[in-house]
Design a protein around this motif. Sequence first.
Motif, short mmCIF file in Angstrom:
data_model
loop_
_atom_site.label_atom_id
_atom_site.label_comp_id
_atom_site.label_asym_id
_atom_site.label_seq_id
_atom_site.Cartn_x
_atom_site.Cartn_y
_atom_site.Cartn_z
N THR A 59 37.95 38.95 43.90
CA THR A 59 39.20 38.65 44.79
C THR A 59 39.39 37.25 44.76
OG1 THR A 59 38.94 40.46 46.35
CG2 THR A 59 40.44 38.90 47.04
N ILE A 60 38.30 36.47 45.04
CA ILE A 60 38.44 35.13 44.66
C ILE A 60 38.81 34.43 43.21
CG2 ILE A 60 36.84 32.65 44.57
CD1 ILE A 60 35.15 34.12 46.85
N ASP A 61 38.06 35.35 42.31
CA ASP A 61 38.57 35.07 40.95
C ASP A 61 40.18 35.09 40.74
OD1 ASP A 61 38.18 34.52 38.10
OD2 ASP A 61 38.44 36.59 37.96
N THR A 62 40.58 36.48 41.23
CA THR A 62 41.94 36.85 41.16
C THR A 62 42.77 35.78 41.93
OG1 THR A 62 41.56 39.02 41.27
CG2 THR A 62 43.74 38.50 41.41
N SER A 63 42.43 35.25 42.89
CA SER A 63 43.26 34.47 43.85
C SER A 63 43.29 32.83 43.02
CB SER A 63 42.42 34.20 45.20
OG SER A 63 43.24 33.06 45.92
N HIS A 64 41.90 32.62 42.45
CA HIS A 64 41.99 31.46 41.86
C HIS A 64 43.07 31.28 40.52
CE1 HIS A 64 37.70 29.80 43.25
NE2 HIS A 64 38.68 29.87 44.07
N ARG A 65 42.91 32.41 39.95
CA ARG A 65 43.81 32.62 38.57
C ARG A 65 45.13 32.49 38.85
NH1 ARG A 65 41.68 36.97 34.25
NH2 ARG A 65 39.64 36.57 34.65
N GLU A 66 45.68 33.13 39.90
CA GLU A 66 46.95 33.22 40.45
C GLU A 66 47.51 31.91 41.07
OE1 GLU A 66 48.58 36.63 42.43
OE2 GLU A 66 47.49 38.05 40.80
N GLN A 67 46.47 31.28 41.78
CA GLN A 67 46.83 29.92 42.06
C GLN A 67 47.37 29.12 41.21
OE1 GLN A 67 47.03 29.28 45.54
NE2 GLN A 67 47.15 26.77 45.67
N ALA A 68 46.46 29.07 40.02
CA ALA A 68 46.55 28.25 38.98
C ALA A 68 47.53 28.57 38.09
CB ALA A 68 45.35 28.23 38.12
N ALA A 69 47.93 29.95 37.93
CA ALA A 69 48.97 30.17 37.06
C ALA A 69 50.42 29.97 37.57
CB ALA A 69 49.11 31.63 36.93
N GLY A 70 50.41 29.79 39.23
CA GLY A 70 51.67 29.50 39.92
C GLY A 70 52.31 28.37 39.22
N PRO A 73 44.23 39.74 50.32
CA PRO A 73 43.31 38.82 50.02
C PRO A 73 43.72 37.57 49.34
CG PRO A 73 42.29 40.81 49.56
CD PRO A 73 43.78 41.23 49.67
N VAL A 74 44.05 38.16 48.18
CA VAL A 74 44.66 37.06 47.00
C VAL A 74 45.77 35.99 47.62
CG1 VAL A 74 45.93 36.77 44.91
CG2 VAL A 74 44.31 38.76 45.20
N GLY A 124 43.82 33.69 49.64
CA GLY A 124 43.31 32.78 49.08
C GLY A 124 44.09 31.57 48.39
N HIS A 125 45.59 32.04 47.99
CA HIS A 125 46.59 31.02 47.70
C HIS A 125 46.63 29.96 48.80
CE1 HIS A 125 48.95 33.44 44.33
NE2 HIS A 125 47.44 33.24 44.04
N PHE A 168 39.52 34.06 29.54
CA PHE A 168 39.68 33.44 30.81
C PHE A 168 38.29 33.32 31.50
CE2 PHE A 168 40.47 32.50 35.16
CZ PHE A 168 41.62 31.53 35.07
N GLN A 213 46.71 21.51 36.82
CA GLN A 213 46.12 22.70 36.94
C GLN A 213 44.87 23.18 36.53
OE1 GLN A 213 47.42 25.88 34.15
NE2 GLN A 213 48.64 26.85 35.55
N TYR A 246 42.17 23.99 39.75
CA TYR A 246 41.42 25.23 39.28
C TYR A 246 39.75 25.36 39.69
CZ TYR A 246 39.54 29.67 37.36
OH TYR A 246 38.79 30.78 37.14
N SER A 255 39.15 24.51 43.47
CA SER A 255 39.02 25.63 44.42
C SER A 255 37.69 26.25 44.16
CB SER A 255 40.05 26.78 44.15
OG SER A 255 39.88 27.05 42.73
N TRP A 256 37.16 26.33 43.21
CA TRP A 256 35.57 26.60 43.27
C TRP A 256 34.71 25.54 43.93
CZ3 TRP A 256 33.83 31.35 41.58
CH2 TRP A 256 34.47 31.75 40.80
#
Lengths: 94, 572
Positions: free
Chosen positions: A16-27, B54-55, B58-59, B185, B236, B240, B243-244
């Motif tokens: 979930t954290i990974d998906t969230s990170h990816r989508e945040q970045a992709a935004g 959850p996603v 996170g955003h 990725f 970007q 990324y 966030s880590w």
Amino acid sequence: MKRHGFVNWIKHILSTIDTSHREQAAGLTEFEARELENIFVLLLMGSFTGIPAPPSFIAAELLPHLQHEIKVLKFRAENASDSLAEMAGLLGID
Amino acid sequence: MTTIVLVVGLVIYVALYMVYGKKLERDVVKASDSNKTPAERMYDGVDYVAAKRPVLFGHHFASIAGAAPIIGPVLAMAWGWVPALLWVWFGNIFIGAVHDYLALMASVRYDGKSIQFVAADLITNRTGKLFYWLVLFLLILVIGAFGAVLGGMFVGSPAVPSAYILKLVAALILGVLLYRTKMNFGLATGIGVIMLALAIWGGTRIPITASYGTWMVVMFFYIIIASAIPVNVLLQPRDYLNSWLLYFGLIIGGLAAIFSFTGFSAPAFTSFAPIVSGGKATPFWPAIPLIIACGSLSGFHALVGSGTTSKQLEKESHGLAIGYGAMLTEGFLSTLVVVAVAGFGLALMTDKGMTISVAGWAKEYTPAMMGSYPKAAMFTSSYAAMVASTWLNFIPTEIVKVIAGMWVASFAMTTLDTTNRLGRYTVSELMLPVKEKNEKVYNFVTNRWIASLIPAAIGIYLAWSGNFTILWPSFGSANQLIASIVLLTAASWVVKRQKAKPAIVLVPAYLLWITVTASIIWFTVVILPDTIVANPVTGITVLVIEVIMLVMNFVFMADFLKSRKKTLAPDA
């Protein structure tokens, strides 16, 4: 069995954290890609804004493919003067 | 004590989320999954797209969490750890999270429109338009305040700027790996995280020493350049990696606080009016919201919630976890900061040879922080000491310090460069009325570079003065003023659209408006005169901004009261 469940739970959280990170970045990329899409729509429907339109037979042929873009264009036209919050959401300043 | 406070905080947050949050959801928002959200109703595959709960959490959390919830509580420790914690918890649960949740849900019911749009619809057009001015002031003051934080940190901890520069290189490489070489990725992420770790280690090996003024010049050019290059090149991949860092820092800090089992060395309460802002006695009320802004409540969150989050909400029932829950998570971060400084701050300051004692804390704490021990270092050192006191002590303290420093620096730097992008847009919007009168002036001011320069130049100039205890409350005042207007807007929405009992929103809205108004008046009358004498340009710039905001604040309230008498058309 319990340990297996715990490992799956951890995997689920990490995924979930990974998906969230990816989508945040992709935004952010999507935000820039949208501008390119806007240019594409303008090229085909530029007559609305005074830009010379392509030959009518090409426009007519491409028009059905623009159904989705026209829908998006309509929403964007409605929100065009209201994008501060959206930019704030994408960029984050706190 | 560290463990007890953290666990008590967690229990309070969970309990009030279940009770107070659910009450808001049920009685005020009347959330129902039978109401389609904009993401479903207006799905376009681009802007309006549902995201999993959850996603989206996170955003939203990554967008609202930054350096401010760390710096504010560190400063508020001047009152003692009890007042600082009380404002974080009280403000968080009863004002900040209510504000975030209602802004999000009002926007959801308004087809994902922004909170300014809602304010213009429910109060007056003028309210919506004045938002832009407030946001511009906020952006300038944010650059000033965060620039000063970073300047102090870079001078005090030379490993942090070098680690940050190495991280920027890592981000550029990650951008190339992702977009040029189209690398897998997961593999690119692994390489990115390893490069981040190497950057942190490298920072401790090759620290960069430079003066405060030099860092200001570097920052000025950095924010201009960073805001002009395509986002996928630097921002970007950098965000990324950030966030880590955020999640890593939160997990390590949370574990350390729970397992540290250390007593608090900082006093529980010092005085109602210790020395905080401008070297003067600063009363807890009304000044506290100027010091702890984002950890407790933040107006900026309403923009995030009503800008992108509301367009991606899958179901109305997800709104509480995202709007209310993410704000509580940010409050947890501030709680962590208070626990770290209360547990380890005094020992660290004494080790540094500073004259500070529990008895003299009210007078000695802030001056000590503004002296040889930069405010951000108080957090980074306390955090590192907290981690070192637990089974996590296998991580070298120097590395933990740089991780914490990078945590603060990364968010503050992100704020600086993204602020400039927002500033450019805001300046362009504000200059629209000039367009018809004088197009040349309009074209000049809204030119990409000029519009970027305006907030950056004013903000960095303010930071250059180094007058942090003036800049931080000024930033707080703009931020809290926006929060106050958003809460009034939310109250209007509750009364006019929701037809619900408004007390749960009106009480915090009035309380916040009165507090913010009183704090700005106090700040302008008591604190600024001495600043104007000592540093005329900074003092007068801040004074002008504060006075304009104060006038706008009364205009907002007058418009709000007038609008309450008006009835609305049945549909939003």
